[in-house]
Enzyme design. Structure first.
Site, PDB file in Angstrom:
ATOM      1  N   GLY A 106       0.850  -1.384  -0.340  1.00 30.07           N
ATOM      2  CA  GLY A 106       0.037   0.335  -0.274  1.00 30.07           C
ATOM      3  C   GLY A 106       1.095   1.189  -0.295  1.00 30.07           C
ATOM      4  O   GLY A 106       2.097   1.183  -0.154  1.00 30.07           O
TER       5      GLY A 106
ATOM      6  N   GLN B  93     -11.303   3.212  14.857  1.00 26.80           N
ATOM      7  CA  GLN B  93     -12.214   3.879  14.319  1.00 26.80           C
ATOM      8  C   GLN B  93     -13.198   3.871  13.257  1.00 26.80           C
ATOM      9  O   GLN B  93     -13.741   3.320  12.632  1.00 26.80           O
ATOM     10  CB  GLN B  93     -11.470   5.136  13.119  1.00 26.80           C
ATOM     11  CG  GLN B  93     -12.444   6.218  12.032  1.00 26.80           C
ATOM     12  CD  GLN B  93     -11.685   7.683  11.860  1.00 26.80           C
ATOM     13  OE1 GLN B  93     -11.200   7.111  10.703  1.00 26.80           O
ATOM     14  NE2 GLN B  93     -11.569   8.960  12.558  1.00 26.80           N
TER      15      GLN B  93
ATOM     16  N   PHE C 195     -12.555  19.292   5.092  1.00 27.66           N
ATOM     17  CA  PHE C 195     -12.350  17.585   5.260  1.00 27.66           C
ATOM     18  C   PHE C 195     -12.486  18.275   7.444  1.00 27.66           C
ATOM     19  O   PHE C 195     -12.172  19.020   8.121  1.00 27.66           O
ATOM     20  CB  PHE C 195     -11.297  16.764   5.675  1.00 27.66           C
ATOM     21  CG  PHE C 195     -11.698  15.688   4.368  1.00 27.66           C
ATOM     22  CD1 PHE C 195     -11.843  15.582   3.706  1.00 27.66           C
ATOM     23  CD2 PHE C 195     -11.849  14.107   5.151  1.00 27.66           C
ATOM     24  CE1 PHE C 195     -11.929  14.853   2.297  1.00 27.66           C
ATOM     25  CE2 PHE C 195     -11.920  13.084   4.693  1.00 27.66           C
ATOM     26  CZ  PHE C 195     -12.246  13.530   2.964  1.00 27.66           C
TER      27      PHE C 195
ATOM     28  N   ARG D 282      -8.107   9.342  14.547  1.00 25.84           N
ATOM     29  CA  ARG D 282      -7.985   9.880  13.137  1.00 25.84           C
ATOM     30  C   ARG D 282      -8.888  10.979  12.445  1.00 25.84           C
ATOM     31  O   ARG D 282      -9.664  10.934  12.175  1.00 25.84           O
ATOM     32  CB  ARG D 282      -7.502   8.903  11.982  1.00 25.84           C
ATOM     33  CG  ARG D 282      -6.751   9.593  11.535  1.00 25.84           C
ATOM     34  CD  ARG D 282      -6.158   8.492  10.755  1.00 25.84           C
ATOM     35  NE  ARG D 282      -7.185   7.672   9.801  1.00 25.84           N
ATOM     36  CZ  ARG D 282      -8.487   7.817   8.696  1.00 25.84           C
ATOM     37  NH1 ARG D 282      -7.961   8.725   8.220  1.00 25.84           N
ATOM     38  NH2 ARG D 282      -9.030   6.931   8.240  1.00 25.84           N
TER      39      ARG D 282
ATOM     40  N   GLU E 259      -0.844   2.161   8.589  1.00 31.91           N
ATOM     41  CA  GLU E 259      -2.241   1.505   9.035  1.00 31.91           C
ATOM     42  C   GLU E 259      -1.706   0.754  10.023  1.00 31.91           C
ATOM     43  O   GLU E 259      -2.026   0.737  11.195  1.00 31.91           O
ATOM     44  CB  GLU E 259      -3.540   1.343   8.597  1.00 31.91           C
ATOM     45  CG  GLU E 259      -4.755   0.796   9.624  1.00 31.91           C
ATOM     46  CD  GLU E 259      -6.180   0.862   8.986  1.00 31.91           C
ATOM     47  OE1 GLU E 259      -5.924   0.651   7.502  1.00 31.91           O
ATOM     48  OE2 GLU E 259      -6.531   0.716   9.353  1.00 31.91           O
TER      49      GLU E 259
ATOM     50  N   LEU F 133     -17.027   2.677   1.735  1.00 34.48           N
ATOM     51  CA  LEU F 133     -17.178   3.415   1.984  1.00 34.48           C
ATOM     52  C   LEU F 133     -18.009   5.129   1.227  1.00 34.48           C
ATOM     53  O   LEU F 133     -17.969   4.538   0.010  1.00 34.48           O
ATOM     54  CB  LEU F 133     -15.735   3.932   1.994  1.00 34.48           C
ATOM     55  CG  LEU F 133     -15.087   5.586   2.549  1.00 34.48           C
ATOM     56  CD1 LEU F 133     -15.299   5.820   3.567  1.00 34.48           C
ATOM     57  CD2 LEU F 133     -13.542   5.224   2.197  1.00 34.48           C
TER      58      LEU F 133
ATOM     59  N   HIS G 153     -13.526   1.599  10.202  1.00 36.59           N
ATOM     60  CA  HIS G 153     -13.029   1.777   8.969  1.00 36.59           C
ATOM     61  C   HIS G 153     -11.273   1.855   8.932  1.00 36.59           C
ATOM     62  O   HIS G 153     -10.743   1.769   8.450  1.00 36.59           O
ATOM     63  CB  HIS G 153     -13.592   3.353   9.007  1.00 36.59           C
ATOM     64  CG  HIS G 153     -12.920   4.429   7.682  1.00 36.59           C
ATOM     65  ND1 HIS G 153     -12.926   3.946   6.526  1.00 36.59           N
ATOM     66  CD2 HIS G 153     -11.592   5.268   8.130  1.00 36.59           C
ATOM     67  CE1 HIS G 153     -12.255   4.588   5.708  1.00 36.59           C
ATOM     68  NE2 HIS G 153     -11.816   5.478   6.616  1.00 36.59           N
TER      69      HIS G 153
ATOM     70  N   GLU H 228     -15.826  11.466   3.152  1.00 44.58           N
ATOM     71  CA  GLU H 228     -16.054  12.672   3.887  1.00 44.58           C
ATOM     72  C   GLU H 228     -16.175  13.829   2.589  1.00 44.58           C
ATOM     73  O   GLU H 228     -16.121  14.422   3.835  1.00 44.58           O
ATOM     74  CB  GLU H 228     -14.940  12.351   4.622  1.00 44.58           C
ATOM     75  CG  GLU H 228     -15.392  13.739   5.652  1.00 44.58           C
ATOM     76  CD  GLU H 228     -14.839  13.448   6.982  1.00 44.58           C
ATOM     77  OE1 GLU H 228     -13.908  12.226   8.006  1.00 44.58           O
ATOM     78  OE2 GLU H 228     -14.010  14.319   7.940  1.00 44.58           O
TER      79      GLU H 228
ATOM     80  N   ARG I  76     -14.540  12.322  12.874  1.00 42.87           N
ATOM     81  CA  ARG I  76     -15.453  11.046  12.698  1.00 42.87           C
ATOM     82  C   ARG I  76     -16.196  10.313  14.202  1.00 42.87           C
ATOM     83  O   ARG I  76     -17.411   9.769  13.898  1.00 42.87           O
ATOM     84  CB  ARG I  76     -14.979   9.989  11.456  1.00 42.87           C
ATOM     85  CG  ARG I  76     -14.171  10.768  10.687  1.00 42.87           C
ATOM     86  CD  ARG I  76     -12.868   9.418   9.516  1.00 42.87           C
ATOM     87  NE  ARG I  76     -12.967  10.573   8.364  1.00 42.87           N
ATOM     88  CZ  ARG I  76     -12.145   9.619   7.588  1.00 42.87           C
ATOM     89  NH1 ARG I  76     -11.163   8.487   8.290  1.00 42.87           N
ATOM     90  NH2 ARG I  76     -12.093  10.092   6.557  1.00 42.87           N
TER      91      ARG I  76
ATOM     92  N   HIS J 137     -15.992   4.727  10.289  1.00 38.91           N
ATOM     93  CA  HIS J 137     -16.365   5.789   9.592  1.00 38.91           C
ATOM     94  C   HIS J 137     -18.332   6.379   9.659  1.00 38.91           C
ATOM     95  O   HIS J 137     -18.598   4.900   9.868  1.00 38.91           O
ATOM     96  CB  HIS J 137     -16.406   5.582   8.423  1.00 38.91           C
ATOM     97  CG  HIS J 137     -16.304   6.943   7.205  1.00 38.91           C
ATOM     98  ND1 HIS J 137     -17.265   7.421   7.149  1.00 38.91           N
ATOM     99  CD2 HIS J 137     -14.986   7.199   6.501  1.00 38.91           C
ATOM    100  CE1 HIS J 137     -16.628   8.360   5.985  1.00 38.91           C
ATOM    101  NE2 HIS J 137     -14.813   7.940   6.014  1.00 38.91           N
TER     102      HIS J 137
END
Lengths: 242, 594, 125
Positions: free
Chosen positions: B31, B254, B133, B408, B397, B266, B366, B269, B300, B256
């Site tokens: 990633g 978290q 955001f 976060r 992560e 998802l 999330h 946001e 969040r 979301h």
């Protein structure tokens, strides 16, 4: 929405290399109680989880962005995760691996050709002028908008798997590699046109595309590789003649 | 139900080591964190990337909204403002020395992406475009929302992931896609490599190197309703736990606020950043009750709690367990240019045209704030506090630096993964410059991994892997979600242990070695159960409410007792805890209101 | 680097030429039909046709037409073979056949067009 219209569907799956039948294709059928809103991937998972754990296929994000679950569903290359099973409108859902790629096991095919083809077009920004040290390069909104419809490719392989030119020639670079090449050639920041072109003007390159448009039909992200290929042909001719 | 014909079952062949690969650097995962480290280290050294999926299939690609940096392209911004927001967002549990690094280096990281070729959206004067955001504000929270999230339409993660892959290719990074890492080789506090399973062909491979870097992603798949990919099962964290190392702050996960109803897919946001409303059954913008100033742009944890409370108190749409995200007033043009993917997802997955209808959403698991404890140079801390494991690095992560603390902020994850991935790369190069010797490979390096694979392939139990997994995911979603309590958690902990017991008696349908997904599922499940145990134990232990961890029986934050990080080990089948203090430099803990 | 075995294939020039000849053929064909059947309406007799073909202008037009049509058609066929025939010997055989057909048709065509010497009528002078 949360609807309780259930329906029993038959999944007819073309399997390969499992169940002691190594290197032999065979069909196997499963019954799935499908709900409205379920994707083909949900149903395949259901089969795997509850009926036959040996059924093999790739999947990851299940939201249409990673490109893992490309397969042939009712004859068309698609992503299993974003194909709603009820919208197919058939009682029997036929699932086969992507066409033209070498099968490994069941619905999983050898995807090594994807990076191989991609790498051939030098799929990265080539620049000669160094970027400004403490800020970004500038690019106008108009220049940036030329990349729309090019940068979204998820490398799922649906386009190439539905391309007759690829079926005929496995070394053919194929739609996604061209789309990627054009994504950089069309980028106002790129200065490596010749490098990107190198692999395109080849007997397995651009000239094998006969504008059949299957790639456009297949692309799950609604991109238009044929248009990119046409643009590339024009650019390349200009480059070779001019 | 179709059953496997016993005659066609393959014999379990002896599993042996096929090959030993030697590289200077072995990066696990592909990633943003992993490939950013690979890009950095491959400038000077030979780097291998070992990943269970093809690189561009990694879950970073699903991130939509943006990457935070105080570029000030759109309006005045300062790293100090970004720092304040991140600290406050973390509910003061984030380590402020690490956060300072995060916000100061953010502009460098974003501009480097642009230099590498990322196709960011642009401002009218040709600079990188920025949007609002949740939780990102002007002037230390005193001003309104700020344009700080750098974006590429709503496909930011996709653009960054592909850019990194392309640059890895350019730098000659060697990829080993579809190799599932089974375990770490650590002896005498020196990491010597990893053992991996070749998913496609079967067979154990050893990757032997001087430096190992984990960028293996999160573990939110322990939940049924989750935004994250089916592959994000916390393999790295699981391996670390089994290697006898600790994990940090695992109780913080978290939720979301806006997952597509039922799937939990998802919805960025960015939808609220661009002006979307959250609406309950009565048609009211209920956020005014929970965050009167920031409304939909509250962080969040606050927003998820608000949605959950509306649902719990019967104000979900039609009394059901979802509320509406309304984008209609934005108009078709804005939706199609700035949020095209959201439009596509809503249409393809639940057949809602968000230009004409509101989108049904619910909170969805999330992001894992907790993970492998590291210092700010991404060295994994063997004791969780100060002593690094030689040659072992982690970022993204899977790691916990900790910049996110208890919660976060949106767009800080792409930033953290990229920035600490880059730092890991730099740190690895610095480590290799001293020319450390390639530590010997112990003869039994792969013994444990081979035993695990052989054990599963020859298992003769009665339990289906999928059934146990469905149960743990369902139980976590119900009992260890947005709101938690001692009663539910202790029952859950008991049940997790029950499931671990059942896991010992699994069986797999597929007993071959080539492309055996049944085998991979089984291995993943074993690790997920370990992680669930640590998460639930941590949540039970932390008797306060902070950030994403909200206890109905302890509704207040308790700085006197709990302004500290949790460290958890698994020793002799039990979860053992220790704690470490939070680094506080600029901003003293205050009450957190939005 | 198996995808780069033929870097200077010149495919670009041939591709362009195929398009240009295509357009040329369409234009010439249309002009030919229009000219003979609508504009000139010449007598459909051997004498009239041979008169016309005896002029250097018509000889040039028809030979160009012949060469371009042969190239366009047979190169098209060549591409189809390149696409679908991967057996080495068969390819060589079929390529040779195409080349032979091309040469034979060209020679025959030229031999047919060139000898016309008929009474050159007034309008072609």
């Amino acid at each position: 929405m949360a609807n309780h219209e259930n329906k029993t569907l038959t999944f007819r799956i073309r399997r390969y290399g499992t169940g002691g039948k190594a290197h032999e294709h065979y069909w196997q059928e499963y019954k799935v109680e499908a709900m409205k809103g379920q994707s083909v991937l949900d149903c395949l998972n259901e089969i795997r989880f509850k009926q036959d754990g040996s059924l093999t296929f790739r999947r990851s994000c299940r939201s249409g962005i990673c490109g893992s679950c490309a397969m042939t569903i009712n004859g068309v290359s698609r992503l299993a995760c974003e194909t709603q099973v009820m919208t197919l409108g058939t009682e029997t859902v036929t699932v086969e691996p992507l066409k033209g790629f070498r099968p490994i096991k069941d619905l999983a095919v050898d995807i090594d050709p994807i990076p191989e083809k991609l790498l051939a077009v030098k799929p990265y920004l080539i620049t000669k002028t160094p970027p400004p040290s403490d800020q970004e390069r500038l690019q106008s909104q108009a220049e940036r908008s030329r990349l729309d419809g090019l940068y979204e490719c998820i490398l799922c392989g649906c386009c190439t798997a539905s391309c007759p030119s690829f079926w005929a020639d496995e070394k053919y670079l194929g739609p996604f590699a061209f789309l990627k090449a054009y994504r950089f050639i069309a980028d106002s920041r790129d200065e490596g046109e010749r490098e990107h072109f190198e692999a395109l003007d080849d007997k397995h390159g651009l000239w094998r595309c006969h504008t059949i448009f299957n790639c456009v039909e297949a692309c799950p992200k609604s991109l238009n590789p044929t248009k990119a290929i046409a643009a590339l042909k024009r650019e390349l001719v200009k480059n070779r003649i001019g | 139900m179709a059953m496997i014909d016993p005659e066609t079952i393959h014999d379990v062949k002896g599993v042996s080591v096929h090959n030993v690969h030697r590289h200077d650097v072995i990066v696990v995962g592909a990633g943003l964190a992993a490939m950013r480290a690979a890009v950095e280290a491959s400038k000077d050294y030979d780097v291998a990337v070992v990943s269970k999926v093809f690189p561009t299939r990694s879950h970073s690609g699903a991130a939509q909204g943006g990457i935070a940096a105080s570029l000030a392209n759109e309006e005045e911004d300062h790293w100090e403002w970004h720092m304040f927001d991140t600290v406050k967002g973390s509910d003061y549990l984030g380590d402020q020395d690490a956060i300072e690094i995060l916000v100061k280096e953010a502009p460098i990281v974003v501009r480097e992406y642009e230099h590498m070729g990322a196709a960011f959206s642009r401002t009218p004067d040709g600079r990188i475009a920025q949007r609002m955001f949740g939780g990102h504000t002007k002037n230390f929270g005193k001003g309104g929302p700020i344009l700080r999230a750098c974006y590429a339409a709503d496909r930011t993660g996709h653009v960054l992931l592909h850019t990194l892959y392309e640059n890895c290719v350019k730098n000659g990074v060697r990829f080993y896609p579809e190799f599932y890492v089974l375990g770490l080789i650590i002896r005498d506090n020196i990491c010597r490599g990893v053992v991996a399973w070749d998913v496609v062909n079967g067979g154990v491979h050893i990757f032997h190197g001087k430096a190992v870097m984990f960028g293996t992603g999160g573990h939110a798949r322990v939940y049924r309703i989750a935004s994250i990919s089916l592959s994000s099962t916390g393999d790295g964290q699981g391996m670390v736990l089994r290697a006898g190392l600790p994990l940090e702050d695992m109780e913080f996960l978290q939720f979301h606020p806006t997952g597509l109803y039922i799937h939990g897919i998802l919805v960025s946001e960015a939808a609220r950043g661009e002006g979307g409303y959250l609406i309950n059954d009565a048609g009211e913008r209920f956020m005014k009750k929970y965050a009167p100033e920031k409304m939909e742009l509250a962080p969040r944890d606050v927003t998820s709690r608000a949605i959950q409370r509306e649902i719990d108190e019967g104000r979900g749409i039609g009394g059901k367990d979802f509320v509406h995200l309304d984008l209609r007033h934005l108009g078709k043009d804005k939706i199609m240019t700035l949020l095209p993917q959201i439009h596509e997802l809503a249409w393809k997955f639940i057949h809602v045209d968000c230009v004409k209808d509101p989108i049904p959403i619910q909170p969805t698991a999330h992001y894992s704030m907790g993970g492998i404890p590291t210092d700010s140079d991404c060295r994994v801390l063997g004791d969780g506090k100060s002593r690094p494991v030689v040659g072992f690095f982690a970022a993204g992560e899977c790691a916990c630096v900790s910049v996110h603390g208890a919660n976060r902020l949106g767009t800080n994850s792409l930033l953290e993964a990229s920035l600490f991935g880059r730092r890991a790369g730099i740190s690895i190069v610095r480590f290799l410059r001293d020319e450390p010797e390639l530590a010997d490979l112990p003869t039994d390096a792969a013994a444990e991994a081979i035993a695990e694979v052989e054990g599963i392939l020859s298992s003769s139990g009665t339990e289906r892997v999928a059934a146990i997994r469905a149960e743990i995911q369902q139980r976590m979603t119900v009992d260890c979600a947005v709101f938690r309590s001692a009663g539910k958690l202790s029952k859950l902990l008991e049940d997790v242990r029950g499931l671990q017991e059942r896991y010992k008696h699994i069986r797999v349908d597929d007993r071959g070695q080539d492309f055996n997904m049944d085998l991979i599922d089984a291995i993943e499940l074993g690790r997920m159960l370990d992680l669930a145990e640590v998460m639930v134990s941590g949540a039970l232990g932390r008797e306060e409410s902070r950030g994403a961890h909200s206890r109905t029986d302890f509704p207040k934050r308790d700085d006197a007792k709990w302004l500290k990080h949790t460290l958890a080990w698994k020793k002799d089948g039990k979860v053992v805890f220790d704690y470490k203090s939070v680094v506080i430099t600029r901003f003293q803990p205050k009450e957190r209101v939005y | 680097m198996k995808y780069r075995e033929n870097v200077t294939s010149g495919g670009a020039v041939l591709w362009l030429f195929q398009r240009v000849t295509g357009v040329f053929l369409a234009a010439v064909l249309f002009a030919h039909v229009w000219l003979l059947h609508y504009l000139l309406r010449e007598d459909l007799t051997f004498a009239a046709v041979s008169d016309r073909l005896a002029t250097p202008l018509w000889k040039t037009i028809d030979i160009t037409f012949l060469v371009v049509a042969l190239f366009h058609g047979l190169y098209g066929l060549w591409i189809v073979l390149e696409d679908y025939i991967h057996v080495g010997w068969l390819r060589v055989l079929l390529y040779s056949a195409i080349s032979l057909v091309a040469i034979a048709a060209l020679v025959l065509g030229i031999l047919t067009i060139l000898p016309f010497q008929g009474e050159v009528s007034s309008i072609w002078q």
